[in-house]
Design a protein around this motif. Structure first.
Motif, PDB file in Angstrom:
ATOM      1  N   PHE A 183       0.136 -79.565 -73.443  1.00  5.10           N
ATOM      2  CA  PHE A 183       1.477 -79.006 -73.523  1.00  5.10           C
ATOM      3  C   PHE A 183       1.443 -77.507 -73.218  1.00  5.10           C
ATOM      4  N   SER A 184       2.622 -76.954 -72.961  1.00  6.76           N
ATOM      5  CA  SER A 184       2.719 -75.497 -72.871  1.00  6.76           C
ATOM      6  C   SER A 184       2.255 -74.895 -74.189  1.00  6.76           C
ATOM      7  N   PRO A 185       1.662 -73.703 -74.145  1.00  7.21           N
ATOM      8  CA  PRO A 185       1.117 -73.106 -75.374  1.00  7.21           C
ATOM      9  C   PRO A 185       2.161 -73.052 -76.498  1.00  7.21           C
ATOM     10  N   ARG A 228       4.829 -76.103 -82.586  1.00 13.57           N
ATOM     11  CA  ARG A 228       6.257 -76.072 -82.956  1.00 13.57           C
ATOM     12  C   ARG A 228       6.758 -77.456 -83.343  1.00 13.57           C
ATOM     13  N   LEU A 229       6.213 -78.480 -82.713  1.00  9.91           N
ATOM     14  CA  LEU A 229       6.596 -79.848 -83.060  1.00  9.91           C
ATOM     15  C   LEU A 229       5.853 -80.352 -84.290  1.00  9.91           C
ATOM     16  N   THR A 230       4.925 -79.554 -84.800  1.00 10.62           N
ATOM     17  CA  THR A 230       4.065 -79.893 -85.946  1.00 10.62           C
ATOM     18  C   THR A 230       3.271 -81.170 -85.709  1.00 10.62           C
ATOM     19  N   ILE A 231       2.774 -81.350 -84.480  1.00 11.04           N
ATOM     20  CA  ILE A 231       1.926 -82.495 -84.155  1.00 11.04           C
ATOM     21  C   ILE A 231       0.622 -82.033 -83.505  1.00 11.04           C
ATOM     22  N   GLY A 232       0.294 -80.746 -83.685  1.00  5.46           N
ATOM     23  CA  GLY A 232      -0.850 -80.176 -82.989  1.00  5.46           C
ATOM     24  C   GLY A 232      -2.157 -80.338 -83.736  1.00  5.46           C
ATOM     25  N   SER A 233      -3.162 -79.573 -83.306  1.00  3.31           N
ATOM     26  CA  SER A 233      -4.517 -79.752 -83.835  1.00  3.31           C
ATOM     27  C   SER A 233      -4.596 -79.456 -85.328  1.00  3.31           C
ATOM     28  N   ASP A 234      -3.884 -78.439 -85.815  1.00  2.42           N
ATOM     29  CA  ASP A 234      -3.940 -78.128 -87.247  1.00  2.42           C
ATOM     30  C   ASP A 234      -3.457 -79.307 -88.074  1.00  2.42           C
ATOM     31  N   GLY A 294      -6.799 -70.961 -72.086  1.00  5.69           N
ATOM     32  CA  GLY A 294      -7.783 -71.183 -73.130  1.00  5.69           C
ATOM     33  C   GLY A 294      -7.357 -70.577 -74.456  1.00  5.69           C
ATOM     34  N   LEU A 295      -8.224 -70.729 -75.452  1.00  9.28           N
ATOM     35  CA  LEU A 295      -7.905 -70.350 -76.831  1.00  9.28           C
ATOM     36  C   LEU A 295      -8.649 -69.092 -77.242  1.00  9.28           C
ATOM     37  N   GLY A 296      -7.964 -68.253 -78.008  1.00  6.55           N
ATOM     38  CA  GLY A 296      -8.634 -67.131 -78.647  1.00  6.55           C
ATOM     39  C   GLY A 296      -8.491 -65.783 -77.984  1.00  6.55           C
ATOM     40  N   GLY A 297      -7.805 -65.691 -76.860  1.00  5.45           N
ATOM     41  CA  GLY A 297      -7.642 -64.403 -76.189  1.00  5.45           C
ATOM     42  C   GLY A 297      -6.197 -63.951 -76.187  1.00  5.45           C
ATOM     43  N   PRO A 298      -5.929 -62.720 -75.730  1.00  5.78           N
ATOM     44  CA  PRO A 298      -4.557 -62.196 -75.751  1.00  5.78           C
ATOM     45  C   PRO A 298      -3.596 -62.928 -74.824  1.00  5.78           C
ATOM     46  N   TRP A 299      -4.092 -63.688 -73.854  1.00  2.50           N
ATOM     47  CA  TRP A 299      -3.206 -64.416 -72.937  1.00  2.50           C
ATOM     48  C   TRP A 299      -3.053 -65.888 -73.316  1.00  2.50           C
ATOM     49  N   THR A 300      -3.550 -66.275 -74.462  1.00  3.29           N
ATOM     50  CA  THR A 300      -3.528 -67.685 -74.860  1.00  3.29           C
ATOM     51  C   THR A 300      -2.125 -68.278 -74.807  1.00  3.29           C
ATOM     52  N   GLY A 301      -1.113 -67.505 -75.119  1.00  2.24           N
ATOM     53  CA  GLY A 301       0.257 -67.999 -75.128  1.00  2.24           C
ATOM     54  C   GLY A 301       0.917 -68.048 -73.764  1.00  2.24           C
ATOM     55  N   TRP A 302       0.224 -67.597 -72.719  1.00  2.00           N
ATOM     56  CA  TRP A 302       0.826 -67.592 -71.385  1.00  2.00           C
ATOM     57  C   TRP A 302       0.781 -68.991 -70.766  1.00  2.00           C
ATOM     58  N   ARG A 303       1.776 -69.263 -69.936  1.00  2.00           N
ATOM     59  CA  ARG A 303       1.834 -70.538 -69.219  1.00  2.00           C
ATOM     60  C   ARG A 303       1.215 -70.389 -67.830  1.00  2.00           C
ATOM     61  N   TYR A 360      -9.662 -83.708 -81.305  1.00  5.08           N
ATOM     62  CA  TYR A 360      -8.406 -83.235 -80.721  1.00  5.08           C
ATOM     63  C   TYR A 360      -8.776 -82.381 -79.510  1.00  5.08           C
ATOM     64  N   THR A 361      -8.412 -82.847 -78.326  1.00  3.23           N
ATOM     65  CA  THR A 361      -8.752 -82.141 -77.083  1.00  3.23           C
ATOM     66  C   THR A 361      -7.519 -81.433 -76.549  1.00  3.23           C
ATOM     67  N   SER A 362      -7.634 -80.130 -76.412  1.00  5.01           N
ATOM     68  CA  SER A 362      -6.531 -79.308 -75.914  1.00  5.01           C
ATOM     69  C   SER A 362      -6.911 -78.711 -74.566  1.00  5.01           C
ATOM     70  N   ILE A 363      -6.046 -78.884 -73.587  1.00  4.22           N
ATOM     71  CA  ILE A 363      -6.247 -78.317 -72.254  1.00  4.22           C
ATOM     72  C   ILE A 363      -5.098 -77.359 -71.973  1.00  4.22           C
ATOM     73  N   SER A 364      -5.424 -76.180 -71.471  1.00 10.25           N
ATOM     74  CA  SER A 364      -4.397 -75.160 -71.234  1.00 10.25           C
ATOM     75  C   SER A 364      -4.757 -74.361 -69.997  1.00 10.25           C
ATOM     76  N   CYS A 365      -3.885 -73.434 -69.637  1.00 11.67           N
ATOM     77  CA  CYS A 365      -4.213 -72.567 -68.506  1.00 11.67           C
ATOM     78  C   CYS A 365      -5.225 -71.508 -68.909  1.00 11.67           C
TER      79      CYS A 365
END
Length: 769
Positions: free
Chosen positions: A477-479, A484-490, A508-517, A501-506
């Motif tokens: 999903f988009s970051p 927000r749907l409360t169905i994520g890894s946590d 990645g996790l843990g950096g300042p751009w993590t929320g970017w699409r 739980y496998t998450s794929i994104s543009c």
């Protein structure tokens, strides 16, 4: 040594790229890798060796000497995994028969990565990158991304070793799958991933079509204003409107509302080509008003997908690349402190894996031989790896992931590709999509399908019932969306700490751009791939970043499942487009004082040298992959004895003239008879119907309900005992709603869920778009 593969011994006989790269993937996950070089050191020396042999112990053995050959046999017999990428039969002719060793030690897993498979008529051909690129049509720009006035008969050479890289990624997945199977059966097996075969996974949907319609020509990807734009500072950004609403978000943030003709921003109107052209003109003017870095910040703050086209060195210098471990520092014994490619995946159980620098060639020969002398011989034929504690061997295990259940919430390409690969290795994969849409076709092969609204409480009730029965949840999903749907890894791991739980994104996790699409274009732009074209533009006819991330997502998932076998614990596994894009460039992704990349660049490059280059014959182009010692053979084939006296540009010009006098196929045949590698360029339409390709299962046809016969790529990896299989034909999105709900005790709820548009089970989308 830490990591999910700690305690495993891997022996790497590989040279050049594919074999050593596979071994790096395993070394960085904790395996004890021993790399064996011939006398004189690695075949690919220089800076690239600092990455390709990172984290390995290193020995030199001469297989032509009886003592060293005996040591190599003992070393292979002591291993859990042996890797090699010679042509089929070469290692056996040298006296190292891995099949025979595996017969004596049935727990051994061997992995071969030749250029062409043993059952391919081209098995003797040296599988250089240019040869494989020509054989798989991986040598042209993407339509709409080409230079002005481009000659579409002309090939384009890329220095990125994509065939070797994709073979290594698939080999990494396959080896871990074989380890999972070994934990269940006690048996090893043979893995083979030829470079040519691996390219079919990369080709993916580009080679998938309804037979009645034929292969659809690729279309430009510049709809609704998308593309590369020059900015105030002369640098470029890559703007993506794969999601149409991103244009609206960007327009609001950029102050375009009320300034541009409303028709240009109307998402119905600007789908028309003539309006889209006017929108591009307006955006070209607008982007010239600010710098590329400013536009990247403005666009991403608004939630749009936009990436500053960086050089590899600029990407290495970003805080985000460093904090996400996409790049990493090591202290090399020759180069000193350097930055290089980091990790392609992340596992929450191993958040900060220590990356170890390379050892120099032969540095550990004496220590490795001493270890062998001190180790008791592995008993034959008993297994060296028992099944999981407390379990009995599964004598008839059909596939590595048999019995594993996956919820695939993937969108676009990377997520669904990961889910399809897990299905090919035997997992039961349920594809969950939105009732308002549904991605069909090749990506859903082998999966069940449910259309479910996860934004409703009723939809989430179904989701959590499914999670109770699952082993893996996969999403891209988009970051922030899953949270927000409360169905994520946590939420998932709080309820099911044993689940992966496998998450794929543009980004990645843990950096300042993590929320970017972002999508393929942003993954290429920010990491330096796009800059290599010198336009800049999207590189390659295929989605190298999306598909690569799908494979590496499967690698991360397999690692987490392997770790779960021994610990019972699940974890968050992740992969990203930027990590994959960085890994694609690993041979050139360095930063240290004095480093100057020198690889060929730009669409007009034809090769690395006069001997490794595309040439135009009388009728078509082909790739020549000769070695310096092949020049006498070239002189004989071309009937040009003076070639032996020429070098550099003079040799290139002479070969150009000589090759122009004959047909490409005739030249390639004569070169092959002389022991020189070459291959004509094979168009994708011809490739998918080629008799050898079809016979080897790399192109398959399936009857898809409501559509008819469809052609698509088959499965690239080959596992001897627990094979990867294509699976059943794609089904219509939502077709399995009734049986899926019944499997979690909700069969009686289907009608009510459908009336509330929570589930869609009738009037379904087509199985193939």
């Amino acid at each position: 040594m830490t990591g999910p593969l700690a305690g495993l011994r891997v022996v790497d006989f590989g040279q050049y790229v594919a074999g050593p790269l596979t071994a790096v993937l395993l070394a960085d996950q904790g395996a004890d890798v021993i790399h064996v070089d011939p006398p004189g050191g690695p075949r690919m020396a220089g800076v690239a060796d600092a990455f390709l042999n990172r984290g390995k112990r290193r020995a030199i053995l001469d297989l032509k000497r009886p003592g060293d050959l005996a040591a190599a046999r003992r070393l292979a017999a002591s291993a859990d995994v042996v890797i090699e990428n010679f042509r089929p039969g070469v290692l056996t002719r040298l006296g190292l028969d891995l099949d025979a060793i595996r017969q004596q030690h049935p727990a051994l897993i061997t992995c071969s990565l030749p250029g062409f498979g043993a059952d391919d008529p081209r098995a003797r051909l040296r599988g250089y990158e240019g040869v494989i690129a020509a054989a798989t049509a991986n040598c042209e720009p993407r339509p709409g991304e080409e230079p002005v006035g481009w000659d579409w008969e002309r090939p384009a050479y890329s220095a990125l070793p994509l065939a070797s890289s994709f073979a290594a990624y698939l080999a990494g997945v396959s080896i871990v799958m074989a380890l999972i199977a070994r934990r269940r059966t006690g048996r090893g097996q043979r893995v083979e991933v030829p470079l040519f075969d691996a390219m079919f996974t990369l080709i993916g949907h580009s080679g998938a079509y309804v037979n009645e319609r034929g292969l659809r020509p690729p279309r430009p990807i510049h709809g609704r204003g998308a593309g590369a734009f020059r900015c105030l500072d002369g640098r470029y950004v890559q703007f993506d409107t794969s999601s149409a609403r991103h244009l609206s978000w960007f327009a609001r943030a950029a102050g375009l509302l009320g300034r541009l003709d409303p028709e240009l921003l109307d998402l119905t109107s600007n789908a028309r080509p003539e309006v889209n052209e006017r929108l591009h003109a307006a955006l070209r003017a607008e982007f010239l008003t600010r710098t590329a870095a400013e536009w990247e910040e403005i666009g991403n703050a608004a939630g749009a997908a936009i990436g500053f086209v960086r050089t590899p060195a600029e990407w290495i210098g970003t805080e985000h690349a460093r904090r996400t471990h996409a790049v990493a520092p090591v202290t090399d014994p020759e180069l000193g402190a350097i930055w290089c490619t980091g990790l392609p995946v992340a596992l929450s159980e191993f958040p900060d894996p220590p990356l170890r620098p390379r050892r120099l060639a032969g540095a550990d020969t004496d220590a490795v031989l001493a270890e062998l002398d001190g180790e008791p011989a592995r008993p034959a034929p008993g297994p060296g790896s028992a099944p999981s504690a407390g379990s009995e061997p599964e004598v008839a295990l059909s596939q590595p992931l048999s019995g594993i259940r996956v919820l695939d919430l993937g969108l676009a390409l990377a997520g669904p590709t990961c889910g399809r690969i897990l299905a090919e290795f035997g997992a039961s994969v349920l594809k969950i999509g939105s009732p308002a849409a549904g991605v069909g076709g090749y990506l859903n092969r082998g999966k069940e399908s449910l259309l479910l609204d996860l934004g409703t409480l009723a939809g989430q009730e179904v989701y959590w019932r499914l999670v109770e029965h699952a082993d893996v949840v996969l999403e891209n999903f988009s970051p922030g969306t899953a949270g927000r749907l409360t169905i994520g890894s946590d939420e998932v791991l709080a309820r099911r700490p044993d689940l992966v739980y496998t998450s794929i994104s543009c980004y990645g996790l843990g950096g300042p751009w993590t929320g970017w699409r972002g999508w393929e274009r942003q993954g290429q732009a920010v990491t330096g791939i796009m800059e290599r074209t010198e336009l800049p533009s999207v590189l390659g006819p295929y989605n190298i970043v999306d598909i690569g991330t799908g494979i590496l997502g499967a690698f991360a998932t397999a690692l987490a499942l392997y770790h779960r076998q021994s610990t019972g614990r699940g974890q968050l596994a992740s992969a990203s487009l930027v990590q994959s894009a960085t890994y694609h460039q690993a041979l050139f992704m360095f930063d240290f004082p004095g480093y100057r990349p020198g690889e060929p660049r730009g669409y007009f490059a034809l090769g690395e040298s006069p001997l490794q280059r595309y040439y135009r014959a009388a009728d078509r182009w082909f790739f020549l992959a000769a070695r310096p010692e092949d020049i006498p053979a070239l002189a004989a084939v071309t009937r040009q004895p003076e070639l032996a006296r020429r070098t550099g540009a003079a040799l290139e010009a002479a070969l150009d003239d000589a090759f122009a006098a004959d047909t490409a196929q005739a030249l390639v045949a004569r070169l092959a008879d002389a022991g020189v590698a070459a291959h004509v360029i094979v168009p994708i339409a011809d490739l998918m119907t080629d008799a050898v390709v079809r016979a080897r299962g790399l192109s398959v046809s399936q009857d898809v309900a409501g559509v008819g016969s469809c052609t698509m790529p088959g499965v690239s990896p080959r596992l001897s005992d627990t094979p990867a299989l294509a699976g059943h034909p794609p089904r219509r999105p939502g077709e399995d709603a009734r049986q899926v709900l019944a499997s979690v005790g909700l069969a009686d709820r289907l009608d009510a869920l459908e009336r509330g548009w929570v589930v869609r089970a009738t009037d379904l989308p087509a199985a193939w778009p």
